[in-house]
Enzyme design. Structure first.
Site, PDB file in Angstrom:
ATOM      1  N   GLU A 185       0.813  -1.216   0.000  1.00 44.63           N
ATOM      2  CA  GLU A 185       0.000   0.000   0.000  1.00 44.63           C
ATOM      3  C   GLU A 185       0.853   1.276   0.000  1.00 44.63           C
ATOM      4  OE1 GLU A 185      -3.973  -1.788   2.223  1.00 44.63           O
ATOM      5  OE2 GLU A 185      -2.550  -0.609   3.407  1.00 44.63           O
ATOM      6  N   GLU A 194      -6.014  -7.614  -1.605  1.00 44.74           N
ATOM      7  CA  GLU A 194      -6.402  -7.889  -0.222  1.00 44.74           C
ATOM      8  C   GLU A 194      -7.916  -7.798  -0.097  1.00 44.74           C
ATOM      9  OE1 GLU A 194      -4.644  -5.392   2.727  1.00 44.74           O
ATOM     10  OE2 GLU A 194      -2.626  -5.493   1.884  1.00 44.74           O
TER      11      GLU A 194
END
Length: 944
Positions: A464, A549
């Site tokens: 991320e 995810e």
């Protein structure tokens, strides 16, 4: 004489806190070697391992993963770094000959250390993810050698805010180290921040020339008929004279039954200057139609053994290096249809269904046995990719070895996370670690350590987040593709691909960039909470082509809760109803500490456990949680598969397992017992799969293979709670093309006259010619607006079963074949795929009121019959294996590999299972294989 080769130093280590040792490293390795005694502070050490692992091993601290015991352990933020600075000591023997050289190797230390060998000191530089090699040739003794290290924690261990948080106060990000150790929303803080000698320590003996970090690369031509193996190795001459030597490479393939075939043997002569290093590139080795390596579900994981040896003139063999290697080609592009990242293996697209991995154990108690189990579990779930999350480890070669064996592609991230490196709350440091050159050194060394594994699919800069600009640009340059892997052509003008640092795999700068999530780095992964199962199938559920995810619940079985928490942790959540009608779960303090994620999401999703009725106790709660687990994760994978290639190219679940006794997002718990979600995933991700689209109620066939399915049909049967079959239909299919989803027909039973509120649906995809079942999928369903509370009285149904068990023991391993047959009958049309058990196994002995047993000692065969007068589905059956000798409350033998579990059988149906496990050391009695289920609350023995 010391033999040429490596000796691992993994026993005989002792340790002590540095502040409790009164002598220095020189004294420890000369005049004052330590020993364990009642007067000393030295204790047996866990090497490889961490300081915390050593303290737990010696019961100097409580188990940090049990209950709230982690709160009783001093955190490094409170104690200071000296508290977790430890001495480690061992002895080793190594007698060398003239012109032999000895190196002491550390594959990883966290975070820095000083090494002493026989009184000689060496300073090891910082960094958790780098190898250290020390030439100890001139300081060895002919007999015993003394080795001591003082190991220091990371420089910036940070503090843990009262509210916890993602990576604590983010200070750990200033070092090149694992970031999860400051705690996350799925793990408690690791008090020593993983300080220790956490990976392999070894002594290597060579002649004058040693081999360093060979690089293996395969290229392919003529539709994979022609292949070349490219090999480059660094050769170091330790001697003071120019050395003539021959470098040999041998490629061996295992045929069967241990018979090996040498496919290539090539020798090349080289001259290495005195005390110099050269990079030697072999002439490419040609192969015709090599056996290719395929990911799980696409084919076999064929591996060749590559052996490189160097023979020095007038000395003999000087060094050798061996590596299993798979011929395969990985391509990765952004798909023009979905916008998601598309992977191809050996020219074939692969639909990614996998999950996120943190690490095997939070105290770094890593072992080959545990890695084997971890990775086989992933293969058993029919997954094909594991993502090594950036806040964890650069995984170890043993991890990759078993990914090679079982066919799991690996996405390996470097040590950057959004939370710690610039995007956290409060805002964290965007410049990453303080020492950028150290980060790059560790990254390059990691690439060299792992690059020869066929399972390694791609490098990613961070989770991320992207690395700081200078690091990111350096990684892009270092990990650029060789021209062949961009153009598919190999020109004589091109350098050999094996001279690149990697050159064969893509580097992606971050987990939400370039074909992952929205591709632009915005927070577009997730969600991470309980969902309505049908939502996974809706076109509006997730916008982008590849979700790195997406997660949900992860409650284990009740036995695990009792094994990992004291009785005060056995209370189930309170269910509080809000004004909006939604339920909020309020867990006890221990569950909250272990990061329990509720089965409700007020305002969005009604409590899915209460769909089955209010649980009465821990056992009831955990059983109902397993029902939800199975449905939740099967629907997740089925929903993604339903839109394979039209909307999605892949999905990775957050997350597959926990490195501690956490209660959030897992397919198996830290004790290695599978949850029902494991088998829901296994069903949904099988290469050829029949499924019900829970949004459209169309029956679908998902064919992820490269072969067309023909001469197949689908049998759909509905069973009610009275054991009747009100709906039965066979769908004839002409074909199911490769890599396609075929929508067959609408399942119309819910629209029929007077459908049952709760019912079971069994789908079977089979070949018409021989009735062989290709895919079987069992659902329990309710009509819109209803729930599953009618299943509660169904528990009283006494459904008869007949279980046949045949066991074979090889060493300490048990291999069982078990057949379970629902012997109840119902009025229905002839079942074209029905299997009948026809064995007559003789005399019966009564064991329980419902259970009778017979056995044939000559055949190792055992039969158990559960009596019952009711007809119906034997619902949600579960095997478990137990130690009959243990006095512990938890009698389970773990791990166990089941070919399937948490299964149901309709009347007249039988299924066969394989169960494999190792008996505990010293166990004299046979283990007990138990079976229990929704209709069988008291588990009963089927073996042992």
């Amino acid at each position: 004489m010391a033999e040429i080769g490596k000796t691992v130093l993994d026993f005989g280590w002792i340790a002590a806190r540095s502040t409790e040792v009164d002598v220095n490293g020189v004294q420890l390795t000369t005049t004052n070697p330590p020993a364990i005694s009642s007067e000393s502070r030295w204790m047996e050490a866990a090497v490889p391992g961490t300081v915390l692992g050593t303290l737990v091993k010696n019961k100097a601290i409580p188990d940090p993963f049990y209950g709230l015991e982690n709160e009783a352990i001093t955190d490094i933020a409170d104690s200071g770094r000296d508290y977790y600075t430890f001495w480690f000591f061992t002895k080793f023997q190594c007698q060398r000959l003239l012109n032999q050289y000895v190196h002491l190797n550390f594959r990883a230390i966290n975070y820095s250390a000083q090494v002493f060998v026989n009184g000689h000191k060496t300073e090891l530089p910082k960094g958790m993810f780098r190898r250290h090699t020390l030439d100890v040739t001139d300081i060895l003794h002919p007999e015993s050698n003394l080795l001591a290290l003082i190991v220091h924690p990371p420089d910036h261990p940070g503090t843990i805010p009262p509210e916890g948080g993602q990576g604590g106060d983010h200070e750990i990000g200033k070092d090149v180290a694992a970031q999860y150790v400051q705690g996350w929303d799925w793990i408690c803080p690791i008090r020593d921040r993983n300080t220790g000698i956490w990976d392999e320590v070894s002594i290597s003996v060579t002649g004058p020339v040693r081999i360093i970090d060979p690089h293996l690369v395969s290229t392919f031509f003529d539709d994979y008929k022609r292949a070349y193996l490219h090999v480059t190795a660094e050769l170091e001459n330790k001697s003071t004279w120019n050395t003539e030597c021959s470098v040999n490479i041998q490629i061996t393939a295992e045929l069967e039954n241990g018979v090996c075939l040498v496919e290539h043997l090539q020798t090349e002569n080289v001259l290495i200057p005195a005390q110099g290093r050269i990079q030697h590139t072999f002439k490419p080795l040609y192969f015709y139609k090599p056996e290719l390596w395929w990911p799980n579900g696409m084919g076999k994981q064929n591996l060749y053994d590559i052996l490189i040896t160097v023979v020095v003139n007038e000395f003999g063999e000087s060094d050798s290096w061996m590596q299993p290697f798979g011929f395969r080609k990985i391509e990765s592009v952004i798909d023009s249809v979905t916008g998601g990242r598309l992977f191809k293996i050996n020219g074939e697209p692969i639909f990614i269904r996998g999950g996120n991995w943190i690490l095997s154990d939070g105290l770094l108690r890593l072992s080959k046995e545990r890695y084997r189990t971890d990775i086989k579990f992933h293969a058993d779930m029919n997954m094909n990719m594991i993502r090594c999350w950036g806040g964890g480890l650069a995984e170890r070669p043993e991890f990759y070895h078993f990914c090679d064996i079982y066919g799991l592609l690996v996405w390996q991230e470097f040590w950057i996370t959004g939370d710690v490196d610039g995007r956290g709350v409060p805002v964290s440091n965007p410049n990453g670690p303080l020492d950028h050159e150290l980060f790059l050194l560790c990254a390059r060394d990691t690439v060299k350590l792992l690059r020869n594994h066929p399972s390694l699919a791609l490098w990613v800069g961070g989770n991320e987040q992207v690395p700081p600009k200078d690091i990111n640009e350096a990684l892009k340059q270092d990990l650029r593709l060789h021209s062949y892997f961009e153009t598919q052509l190999l020109s004589d003008k091109d350098s050999d691909p094996s001279v690149y640092l990697d050159g064969t795999r893509v580097y992606i700068q971050g987990s939400m960039w370039d074909g992952f999530a929205d591709g632009k780095g915005n927070f577009t992964d997730g969600p991470y909470e309980i969902q309505y199962p049908e939502d996974f199938f809706k076109d509006t559920y997730y916008k982008y082509g590849f979700n790195p995810e997406v997660g949900s619940v992860g409650m284990p079985v009740a036995e695990t809760i009792r094994a990992t928490m004291p009785p005060e942790g056995w209370t189930i959540p309170l269910f509080k109803k809000g004004l909006d009608g939604f339920i909020k779960e309020v867990p006890n303090r221990m569950w909250d500490y272990h990061k329990y994620i509720p089965y409700s999401n007020p305002g969005k999703v009604h409590d899915q456990i209460l769909m089955y009725g209010t649980p009465e106790n821990l056992d009831d709660f955990c059983l109902k949680a397993q029902l939800v687990n199975y449905i939740q994760y099967r629907a997740l994978f089925e929903g993604w598969s339903s839109q394979m290639w039209t909307k999605y190219t892949g999905v990775l679940i957050w997350k597959n397992q926990n490195p501690w006794t956490g209660l959030r997002g897992q397919f198996y718990d830290h004790l290695l017992d599978q949850t029902a979600s494991f088998y829901g995933c296994r069903s949904a991700a099988e290469p050829v799969h029949v499924q019900l689209n829970l949004a459209s109620y169309f029956v679908e066939v998902v064919n992820t293979t490269s072969k067309e399915l023909s001469d197949v049909a689908i049998e759909a049967s509905v069973w009610d709670l009275d054991g009747n079959c009100p709906y039965y239909k066979v769908f004839k299919i002409v074909s199911a093309p490769p890599k396609k989803v075929v929508k067959i027909s609408e399942f119309k039973y819910p629209k029929a006259a007077n459908p049952k509120h709760v019912y079971f649906l069994l789908l079977k995809l089979y070949t018409v010619s021989d009735k062989a079942v290709i895919s079987r999928n069992f659902y329990w369903l309710h009509l819109p607006g209803k729930n599953y509370t009618l299943l509660e009285p169904y528990r009283k149904k006494q459904i008869p079963l007949k279980i046949t068990c045949n066991a074979v023991m090889v060493g300490s391993r048990y291999e069982l074949e078990v057949n379970v047959h629902n012997t109840s009958r119902a009025n229905l049309a002839k079942n074209v795929v029905q299997e009948d058990e026809k064995r007559d196994l003789g005399l019966l002995q009564k064991l329980f009121s419902r259970c009778v047993v017979s056995a044939d000692s000559n055949r190792g065969l055992k039969v158990v019959e559960m009596k019952g007068s009711d007809s119906g589905v034997a619902f949600f059956l579960r095997f478990s294996v137990h130690n009959a000798e243990t006095e512990k409350q938890d009698t389970r033998i773990l791990p166990v590999h089941y070919s399937d579990n948490y299964f149901s059988l309709v009347p007249g149906e039988s299924m066969s299972f394989k169960i494999s496990f190792a008996a505990p050391t010293g166990m004299k009695k046979s283990p007990r294989v138990m079976l229990q289920g929704w209709n069988y609350p008291d588990r009963f023995s089927v073996f042992g």
